[in-house]
Enzyme design. Sequence first.
Site, PDB file in Angstrom:
ATOM      1  N   LYS A  22      93.073 -30.517-111.290  1.00  0.00           N
ATOM      2  CA  LYS A  22      92.435 -30.210-112.591  1.00  0.00           C
ATOM      3  C   LYS A  22      93.409 -29.410-113.454  1.00  0.00           C
ATOM      4  O   LYS A  22      93.656 -29.749-114.605  1.00  0.00           O
ATOM      5  CB  LYS A  22      91.173 -29.393-112.365  1.00  0.00           C
ATOM      6  CG  LYS A  22      90.638 -28.711-113.621  1.00  0.00           C
ATOM      7  CD  LYS A  22      89.376 -27.909-113.396  1.00  0.00           C
ATOM      8  CE  LYS A  22      89.606 -26.516-112.965  1.00  0.00           C
ATOM      9  NZ  LYS A  22      89.880 -25.536-114.015  1.00  0.00           N
ATOM     10  N   ASN A  23      94.007 -28.365-112.874  1.00  0.00           N
ATOM     11  CA  ASN A  23      94.818 -27.453-113.688  1.00  0.00           C
ATOM     12  C   ASN A  23      96.189 -28.013-114.027  1.00  0.00           C
ATOM     13  O   ASN A  23      96.889 -27.458-114.867  1.00  0.00           O
ATOM     14  CB  ASN A  23      94.937 -26.086-112.994  1.00  0.00           C
ATOM     15  CG  ASN A  23      93.600 -25.365-113.019  1.00  0.00           C
ATOM     16  OD1 ASN A  23      92.674 -25.788-113.720  1.00  0.00           O
ATOM     17  ND2 ASN A  23      93.477 -24.312-112.249  1.00  0.00           N
ATOM     18  N   CYS A 118      85.399 -15.216-120.723  1.00  0.00           N
ATOM     19  CA  CYS A 118      84.541 -16.036-119.855  1.00  0.00           C
ATOM     20  C   CYS A 118      84.055 -15.098-118.755  1.00  0.00           C
ATOM     21  O   CYS A 118      84.361 -13.908-118.732  1.00  0.00           O
ATOM     22  CB  CYS A 118      85.317 -17.215-119.279  1.00  0.00           C
ATOM     23  SG  CYS A 118      86.523 -16.708-118.069  1.00  0.00           S
ATOM     24  N   ARG A 123      90.468 -12.911-120.888  1.00  0.00           N
ATOM     25  CA  ARG A 123      91.300 -14.107-121.144  1.00  0.00           C
ATOM     26  C   ARG A 123      92.040 -14.023-122.483  1.00  0.00           C
ATOM     27  O   ARG A 123      91.896 -14.877-123.334  1.00  0.00           O
ATOM     28  CB  ARG A 123      90.465 -15.379-121.057  1.00  0.00           C
ATOM     29  CG  ARG A 123      89.521 -15.490-119.876  1.00  0.00           C
ATOM     30  CD  ARG A 123      90.210 -15.507-118.517  1.00  0.00           C
ATOM     31  NE  ARG A 123      91.035 -16.640-118.243  1.00  0.00           N
ATOM     32  CZ  ARG A 123      90.594 -17.791-117.714  1.00  0.00           C
ATOM     33  NH1 ARG A 123      89.324 -17.942-117.468  1.00  0.00           N
ATOM     34  NH2 ARG A 123      91.421 -18.779-117.461  1.00  0.00           N
ATOM     35  N   MET A 125      95.283 -13.962-125.280  1.00  0.00           N
ATOM     36  CA  MET A 125      96.384 -14.924-125.458  1.00  0.00           C
ATOM     37  C   MET A 125      97.641 -14.245-125.978  1.00  0.00           C
ATOM     38  O   MET A 125      98.522 -14.892-126.541  1.00  0.00           O
ATOM     39  CB  MET A 125      95.945 -16.021-126.432  1.00  0.00           C
ATOM     40  CG  MET A 125      95.022 -17.052-125.789  1.00  0.00           C
ATOM     41  SD  MET A 125      94.667 -18.422-126.890  1.00  0.00           S
ATOM     42  CE  MET A 125      96.301 -19.145-127.071  1.00  0.00           C
ATOM     43  N   ASP A 126      97.749 -12.939-125.771  1.00  0.00           N
ATOM     44  CA  ASP A 126      98.895 -12.191-126.339  1.00  0.00           C
ATOM     45  C   ASP A 126     100.238 -12.731-125.848  1.00  0.00           C
ATOM     46  O   ASP A 126     101.220 -12.785-126.606  1.00  0.00           O
ATOM     47  CB  ASP A 126      98.764 -10.700-126.029  1.00  0.00           C
ATOM     48  CG  ASP A 126      98.589 -10.432-124.548  1.00  0.00           C
ATOM     49  OD1 ASP A 126      97.667 -11.027-123.952  1.00  0.00           O
ATOM     50  OD2 ASP A 126      99.388  -9.689-123.959  1.00  0.00           O
ATOM     51  N   LEU A 127     100.300 -13.204-124.606  1.00  0.00           N
ATOM     52  CA  LEU A 127     101.590 -13.697-124.078  1.00  0.00           C
ATOM     53  C   LEU A 127     101.936 -15.068-124.663  1.00  0.00           C
ATOM     54  O   LEU A 127     103.106 -15.382-124.924  1.00  0.00           O
ATOM     55  CB  LEU A 127     101.554 -13.756-122.554  1.00  0.00           C
ATOM     56  CG  LEU A 127     101.372 -12.394-121.866  1.00  0.00           C
ATOM     57  CD1 LEU A 127     101.144 -12.556-120.368  1.00  0.00           C
ATOM     58  CD2 LEU A 127     102.559 -11.486-122.138  1.00  0.00           C
ATOM     59  N   ASP A 308      92.383 -18.458-107.343  1.00  0.00           N
ATOM     60  CA  ASP A 308      91.367 -19.517-107.372  1.00  0.00           C
ATOM     61  C   ASP A 308      90.829 -19.851-105.987  1.00  0.00           C
ATOM     62  O   ASP A 308      89.899 -20.653-105.869  1.00  0.00           O
ATOM     63  CB  ASP A 308      91.930 -20.794-108.018  1.00  0.00           C
ATOM     64  CG  ASP A 308      92.191 -20.587-109.488  1.00  0.00           C
ATOM     65  OD1 ASP A 308      92.872 -21.441-110.091  1.00  0.00           O
ATOM     66  OD2 ASP A 308      91.753 -19.569-110.040  1.00  0.00           O
ATOM     67  N   ARG A 400      82.809 -29.073-113.133  1.00  0.00           N
ATOM     68  CA  ARG A 400      84.019 -28.865-113.930  1.00  0.00           C
ATOM     69  C   ARG A 400      85.263 -29.044-113.073  1.00  0.00           C
ATOM     70  O   ARG A 400      86.304 -29.431-113.551  1.00  0.00           O
ATOM     71  CB  ARG A 400      84.039 -27.435-114.503  1.00  0.00           C
ATOM     72  CG  ARG A 400      82.963 -27.154-115.513  1.00  0.00           C
ATOM     73  CD  ARG A 400      83.182 -25.834-116.190  1.00  0.00           C
ATOM     74  NE  ARG A 400      84.538 -25.724-116.731  1.00  0.00           N
ATOM     75  CZ  ARG A 400      84.981 -24.670-117.405  1.00  0.00           C
ATOM     76  NH1 ARG A 400      84.201 -23.631-117.601  1.00  0.00           N
ATOM     77  NH2 ARG A 400      86.200 -24.635-117.888  1.00  0.00           N
TER      78      ARG A 400
END
Length: 422
Positions: A22-23, A118, A123, A125-127, A308, A400
């Site tokens: 999936k990832n 989530c 989560r 997104m600065d990077l 995970d 998912r």
Amino acid sequence: MDSILVKGNGPLNGQIPIAGAKNACLTLMPATLLSEEPLTLTNAPRLSDIKTMTLLLQSLGTEISSLQDGKVIAMSSHNLDNHVADYEIVRKMRASNLVLGPMLARLGQAVVSLPGGCAIGARPMDLHIYGLEKLGAQIELRDGYLHAKAPGGLKGAEMELSFASVGATENILMAATLAKGTTVIKNAAREPEIVDLADCLRAMGAQIEGDGTPDIVIQGVDRLGSATHAVVTDRIELGTYMLAPCIAGGEVELLGGRIDLVGAFCEKLDAAGITVEETDKGLKVARKNGRVKAVDVVTEPFPGFPTDLQAQMMALMCTAEGTSVLEEKIFENRFMHAPELGRMGANIEVSGGTATVHGVEKLKGAPVMATDLRASVSLILAGLAAEGETLVNRVYHLDRGYERLEEKLKGVGALIERVQGV
Ligand code: EPZ
């Protein structure tokens, strides 16, 4: 909302096929945006997250056909006619943010909704933003959307990530393939999904070295071509199903399993007293008899123990001999499965990022629910060996990330069925 009913039914025996990752698929699909030529993915997993990514790419103008019952995804982004990734889609799946880098590189502009938090964490997104700005992008946060521009195109640059973020590495890597000049990403993520993305980009004509190590070097090219690429095996599905015989007993062969994808995880299984054997079809896992031994786990970026698989490992530790300490170092809130396992009789103390599990003889089935994909599957695993019935609610989380979960577990003797929601 559907639920899944599991009934402890003794040892499991047989084979479970492992699907494409999936990832990996969720970062390979946005790579289509980098090229006017077709990109075809084979060995794709049949999951609801893949459907969500399909809808997102179609909203940008990508033509997508799903063939062979979803195992082949044929894409063409020849005519992109929209550069806005809408909140309604992005909020459902954080990986939608992986269209940012490729769209910026191909179109010189992108508007992507911030995914928002989530269940497992904020989560941020600065990077992602740091890396893309290093490549010359101008990025502004407005009304919950990232407005990114690179009017004169992106330029190669050297950068160092403060944390080996998987998503940030993927966004920067994809963008850098079309930047002018050389890009060096230091402290890059090393996950197998990064290597799989680099393999696919190279097949499209990108010049990339060092993927899988902390330093990735990309020589930008003017354009990328077409490619057909097989999605790498899903190491998290693999690890999840490896735990089924560990928890329920018996012997299961995971078809397509590769030991190099689950090195740190197998070290922990070995310490717990589980034998993992490489076969010509994949990996065979057996728990012959007796209880597994408690082991300690710290989650880390690859090649460390994967976050995970933390919830699933906790399910195994619930009935291990001794006490196990699990430290979650990647996400700030990834123990939602602990109180649900507690409802089944597990003895778990959670304090911040540390969970201490005191092994008990047996769990007892109960109605449970979880709020994220991996927490949900850990409850299914626990139910395989619990006394009585376990009803796992909110099964949409499972869909998912796990294709045909009931079928795969039924195939090795589990008593498991989907119960239609009211
Ligand atoms: C990917 O998420 C995976 N998702 C996750 O799998 C996985 O848990 C995670 O990598 C870690 O391995 C996909 O590949 C689609 P990160 P990603 O950026 O890219 C912080 C699953 O169950 N961070 O490595 O979002 C972040 O908050 C999912 O399949 C920043 O601070 O992970 C987190 O604490 C869950 N700033 C940590 O880094 C950033 O800009 C790891 O995030 C980015 C991340």
